[in-house]
Design a protein around this motif. Sequence first.
Motif, PDB file in Angstrom:
ATOM      1  N   GLY A   1      36.244  57.984  31.759  1.00 26.39           N
ATOM      2  CA  GLY A   1      35.188  57.496  32.563  1.00 26.39           C
ATOM      3  C   GLY A   1      34.122  56.581  31.677  1.00 26.39           C
ATOM      4  N   SER A   2      33.608  57.260  30.533  1.00 29.95           N
ATOM      5  CA  SER A   2      32.941  56.498  29.688  1.00 29.95           C
ATOM      6  C   SER A   2      33.401  55.373  29.112  1.00 29.95           C
ATOM      7  N   ALA A   3      34.741  55.351  28.410  1.00 31.18           N
ATOM      8  CA  ALA A   3      35.824  54.367  27.913  1.00 31.18           C
ATOM      9  C   ALA A   3      35.775  53.563  28.861  1.00 31.18           C
ATOM     10  N   VAL A   4      36.496  53.534  29.886  1.00 34.41           N
ATOM     11  CA  VAL A   4      36.925  52.610  30.886  1.00 34.41           C
ATOM     12  C   VAL A   4      35.761  52.032  31.643  1.00 34.41           C
ATOM     13  N   GLY A   5      35.552  50.910  31.538  1.00 32.13           N
ATOM     14  CA  GLY A   5      34.400  50.112  32.261  1.00 32.13           C
ATOM     15  C   GLY A   5      34.644  48.851  32.266  1.00 32.13           C
ATOM     16  N   LEU A   6      33.486  47.953  32.177  1.00 38.75           N
ATOM     17  CA  LEU A   6      33.377  46.501  31.953  1.00 38.75           C
ATOM     18  C   LEU A   6      34.075  45.870  30.773  1.00 38.75           C
ATOM     19  N   GLY A   7      34.092  47.005  29.813  1.00 40.86           N
ATOM     20  CA  GLY A   7      34.708  46.559  28.515  1.00 40.86           C
ATOM     21  C   GLY A   7      36.372  46.348  28.954  1.00 40.86           C
ATOM     22  N   ASN A   8      37.143  47.116  29.677  1.00 46.65           N
ATOM     23  CA  ASN A   8      38.414  46.704  30.051  1.00 46.65           C
ATOM     24  C   ASN A   8      38.639  45.751  31.070  1.00 46.65           C
ATOM     25  N   ILE A   9      37.718  45.866  32.001  1.00 46.64           N
ATOM     26  CA  ILE A   9      37.941  44.826  33.175  1.00 46.64           C
ATOM     27  C   ILE A   9      37.348  43.288  32.987  1.00 46.64           C
TER      28      ILE A   9
ATOM     29  N   LEU B   1      20.418  48.250  23.494  1.00 43.53           N
ATOM     30  CA  LEU B   1      20.803  47.123  23.512  1.00 43.53           C
ATOM     31  C   LEU B   1      22.086  46.806  24.263  1.00 43.53           C
ATOM     32  N   ILE B   2      23.150  47.703  24.365  1.00 43.56           N
ATOM     33  CA  ILE B   2      24.151  47.593  25.151  1.00 43.56           C
ATOM     34  C   ILE B   2      24.038  47.521  26.591  1.00 43.56           C
ATOM     35  N   MET B   3      22.984  48.540  26.832  1.00 39.75           N
ATOM     36  CA  MET B   3      22.560  48.576  28.313  1.00 39.75           C
ATOM     37  C   MET B   3      21.886  47.132  28.804  1.00 39.75           C
TER      38      MET B   3
ATOM     39  N   PHE C   1      22.426  44.140  28.184  1.00 37.50           N
ATOM     40  CA  PHE C   1      23.037  43.156  28.854  1.00 37.50           C
ATOM     41  C   PHE C   1      24.396  43.622  29.793  1.00 37.50           C
ATOM     42  N   TYR C   2      24.791  44.879  29.504  1.00 42.30           N
ATOM     43  CA  TYR C   2      25.996  45.591  30.332  1.00 42.30           C
ATOM     44  C   TYR C   2      25.514  45.950  31.859  1.00 42.30           C
ATOM     45  N   SER C   3      24.162  46.366  32.002  1.00 47.25           N
ATOM     46  CA  SER C   3      23.595  46.348  33.414  1.00 47.25           C
ATOM     47  C   SER C   3      23.687  44.988  33.889  1.00 47.25           C
TER      48      SER C   3
ATOM     49  N   PHE D   1      35.985  49.299  19.445  1.00 47.25           N
ATOM     50  CA  PHE D   1      35.081  50.229  19.519  1.00 47.25           C
ATOM     51  C   PHE D   1      34.166  50.197  20.775  1.00 47.25           C
ATOM     52  N   PHE D   2      33.897  49.239  21.290  1.00 46.60           N
ATOM     53  CA  PHE D   2      33.093  49.016  22.533  1.00 46.60           C
ATOM     54  C   PHE D   2      33.781  49.476  23.549  1.00 46.60           C
ATOM     55  N   LYS D   3      35.106  49.060  23.582  1.00 48.55           N
ATOM     56  CA  LYS D   3      35.814  49.707  24.834  1.00 48.55           C
ATOM     57  C   LYS D   3      36.004  51.145  24.732  1.00 48.55           C
ATOM     58  N   LEU D   4      36.191  51.905  23.646  1.00 47.38           N
ATOM     59  CA  LEU D   4      36.402  53.457  23.367  1.00 47.38           C
ATOM     60  C   LEU D   4      34.984  53.994  23.391  1.00 47.38           C
ATOM     61  N   SER D   5      33.839  53.501  23.462  1.00 45.21           N
ATOM     62  CA  SER D   5      32.469  54.009  23.604  1.00 45.21           C
ATOM     63  C   SER D   5      32.436  54.789  22.058  1.00 45.21           C
ATOM     64  N   VAL D   6      33.110  54.074  20.919  1.00 41.57           N
ATOM     65  CA  VAL D   6      32.950  55.048  19.666  1.00 41.57           C
ATOM     66  C   VAL D   6      31.956  54.107  18.795  1.00 41.57           C
ATOM     67  N   GLY D   7      31.469  54.762  17.856  1.00 40.80           N
ATOM     68  CA  GLY D   7      30.601  54.213  16.904  1.00 40.80           C
ATOM     69  C   GLY D   7      28.997  54.270  16.839  1.00 40.80           C
ATOM     70  N   MET D   8      28.638  55.006  18.141  1.00 44.60           N
ATOM     71  CA  MET D   8      27.241  54.957  18.028  1.00 44.60           C
ATOM     72  C   MET D   8      26.785  56.255  18.952  1.00 44.60           C
ATOM     73  N   GLY D   9      27.595  57.397  18.929  1.00 43.54           N
ATOM     74  CA  GLY D   9      27.194  58.735  18.788  1.00 43.54           C
ATOM     75  C   GLY D   9      27.588  59.076  20.567  1.00 43.54           C
ATOM     76  N   CYS D  10      28.021  58.152  21.319  1.00 46.43           N
ATOM     77  CA  CYS D  10      28.141  58.162  22.711  1.00 46.43           C
ATOM     78  C   CYS D  10      29.206  59.507  22.802  1.00 46.43           C
ATOM     79  N   MET D  11      30.283  59.211  22.249  1.00 39.01           N
ATOM     80  CA  MET D  11      31.548  60.377  22.158  1.00 39.01           C
ATOM     81  C   MET D  11      30.858  61.658  21.583  1.00 39.01           C
TER      82      MET D  11
ATOM     83  N   LEU E   1      26.366  55.786  32.596  1.00 38.57           N
ATOM     84  CA  LEU E   1      25.935  57.255  32.590  1.00 38.57           C
ATOM     85  C   LEU E   1      25.997  57.713  31.178  1.00 38.57           C
ATOM     86  N   SER E   2      27.164  57.383  30.383  1.00 39.06           N
ATOM     87  CA  SER E   2      27.244  57.922  29.334  1.00 39.06           C
ATOM     88  C   SER E   2      26.413  57.172  28.246  1.00 39.06           C
ATOM     89  N   LEU E   3      26.213  56.033  28.396  1.00 41.20           N
ATOM     90  CA  LEU E   3      25.010  55.371  27.306  1.00 41.20           C
ATOM     91  C   LEU E   3      23.741  55.833  27.841  1.00 41.20           C
ATOM     92  N   LEU E   4      23.226  56.104  29.094  1.00 41.66           N
ATOM     93  CA  LEU E   4      22.083  56.507  29.290  1.00 41.66           C
ATOM     94  C   LEU E   4      21.860  57.887  28.720  1.00 41.66           C
TER      95      LEU E   4
HETATM   96  N1  TRP Z   1      33.412  51.784  26.733  1.00 43.23           N
HETATM   97  C1  TRP Z   1      32.748  51.257  27.800  1.00 43.23           C
HETATM   98  C2  TRP Z   1      33.412  50.040  28.369  1.00 43.23           C
HETATM   99  O1  TRP Z   1      34.589  49.814  27.928  1.00 43.23           O
HETATM  100  C3  TRP Z   1      31.246  50.796  27.574  1.00 43.23           C
HETATM  101  C4  TRP Z   1      30.435  52.008  26.842  1.00 43.23           C
HETATM  102  C5  TRP Z   1      30.190  53.210  27.402  1.00 43.23           C
HETATM  103  C6  TRP Z   1      30.367  51.916  25.440  1.00 43.23           C
HETATM  104  N2  TRP Z   1      29.645  53.905  26.144  1.00 43.23           N
HETATM  105  C7  TRP Z   1      29.579  52.964  25.263  1.00 43.23           C
HETATM  106  C8  TRP Z   1      30.316  51.009  24.436  1.00 43.23           C
HETATM  107  C9  TRP Z   1      29.189  53.325  24.023  1.00 43.23           C
HETATM  108  C10 TRP Z   1      29.922  51.231  23.158  1.00 43.23           C
HETATM  109  C11 TRP Z   1      29.311  52.519  22.837  1.00 43.23           C
HETATM  110  O2  TRP Z   1      32.917  49.431  29.415  1.00 43.23           O
END
Ligand code: TRP
Length: 461
Positions: A31-39, A110-112, A114-116, A235-245, A332-335
């Motif tokens: 649910g963290s990975a799949v989001g606006l990044g994909n769609i 920063l992601i939040m 524009f993402y929001s 990285f964005f789509k997989l929510s990796v690179g910034m400690g979300c995972m 939610l995962s970003l917050l």
């Molecule tokens: N992966 C999410 C998407 O594809 C966005 C996202 C959630 C994200 N957590 C993240 C992107 C952490 C980068 C880092 O929509």
Amino acid sequence: MMKKQDDVSKTKTSVNPIFTTKLGVLLVTLGSAVGLGNIWKFPALTGMNGGAAFVLIYLLCAVVLGLPVMLAEHAMGREGRKDVIGTMQKLAPKSLWWVIGAIGILAAFLIMSFYSEVAGWVVAYIGKAVTLGRLSTDPATNSQIFTDLVTDPAQSLIWQWVVLLATGLIIALGVVKGIEATIKRSLPLLFVLLVIVIVRSVTLPGAAAGLEFLFKPDWSKVTFTTVLTALGLAFFKLSVGMGCMMTYGAYFRKDQDIPVTATRIVLLDLLISMMAGLAIFPAVFAFGFEPTAGASLLFITIPAVFASMPFGNFFMIIFFFLTALAAMGAILSLLEVITSYLENNFKLKRATATAVTIGGIALFGVPAALSNSSTASWLVFGKTFFDFYDFVTSNILLTVGGLLISIFVGWVWKYPKLNAQLSNQGELQNEKVNKFFFFMLKFVTPVLIFLILLSGFGLVK
Ligand code: TRP
């Protein structure tokens, strides 16, 4: 009697086994990975970067670079059992490696921001499906509807705040079971609805050109910057690179098979992105939209697909509603990255930590929300705030974060610690797999990310 669901998340610094089942862990992390990044983002970038060739580079980046970093983050998070900075300090005390966590928190803000805003457009489009009456397949009409929305400062701000308030409430309540339960139902439904849209899209007259665009690579469009864009997107789509995972890894069960979970997430995430591409590109070519439309692509093409099928408005409501839920899982995962840090580090109550998080994002978010209206002329390095936040996070913060994480695991944390987590302290017989991923993290991932970063910025040719 109902059991209170937020007990677990209120206990500070304790081990928080928040996700209750193995399937729950998989779904919430997915649910963290799949989001606006994909769609939204994947089709937009694929359209702007020439189609199939970009998709292939993206695939390679996701599997070769995204997957190892993801499983490294899960392993580190489960060992640390804290927020991003706390985990880094625990894994590498008295060193500067906590910087990985600091990059993560900055990136989350920063992601939040524009993402929001994009999530706000999605919510607005649920309403449009009701109020528009007959939907249109005409590119000019659909572009106008989108432009009217995003150039209106009041609407831009209001929809962003609606999203922030709604997701903030969920985080504050700590209703993790609520999230788990919602995502368990909404993800499969989104999948079914995507199949319906795909069937309509690929059977439109003229759809074949869209399939060709998505599957027949034209390498002439590829430059070093394209590769950096693809890596940033992966990285964005997989929510990796910034400690979300890493933050979610802290909530993983002891018996979770991390390599298998991460591999499934990467594959399912790819599948959903490709499905979004299949839903959108055939329609783009069938109706004569511009594949390079960028941020507006989702919002102008999807209504056209629904316009050309029975009960279009009804399906459009469900589609954007499910997209909003997908965005919610990601938000939610970003917050959680920011909130858990504030909670642990400043010993704030969960509600206070959430309010600070949301307030901060709302502030950072104003110039991004107004990027198509009042602040359109405020440029940072030639980009609007919206584009600047997007560019800096995907292309710089996440990639540098991923680079640091792989160097840390390969050269500082080292194999025995990684293996202990990936094999559940020797319970799983997966030594070969773990050795392979360690090798990737030590030698392949950091070198490739480094080269892509250098070439993306034109420093090597
Ligand atoms: N992966 C999410 C998407 O594809 C966005 C996202 C959630 C994200 N957590 C993240 C992107 C952490 C980068 C880092 O929509």
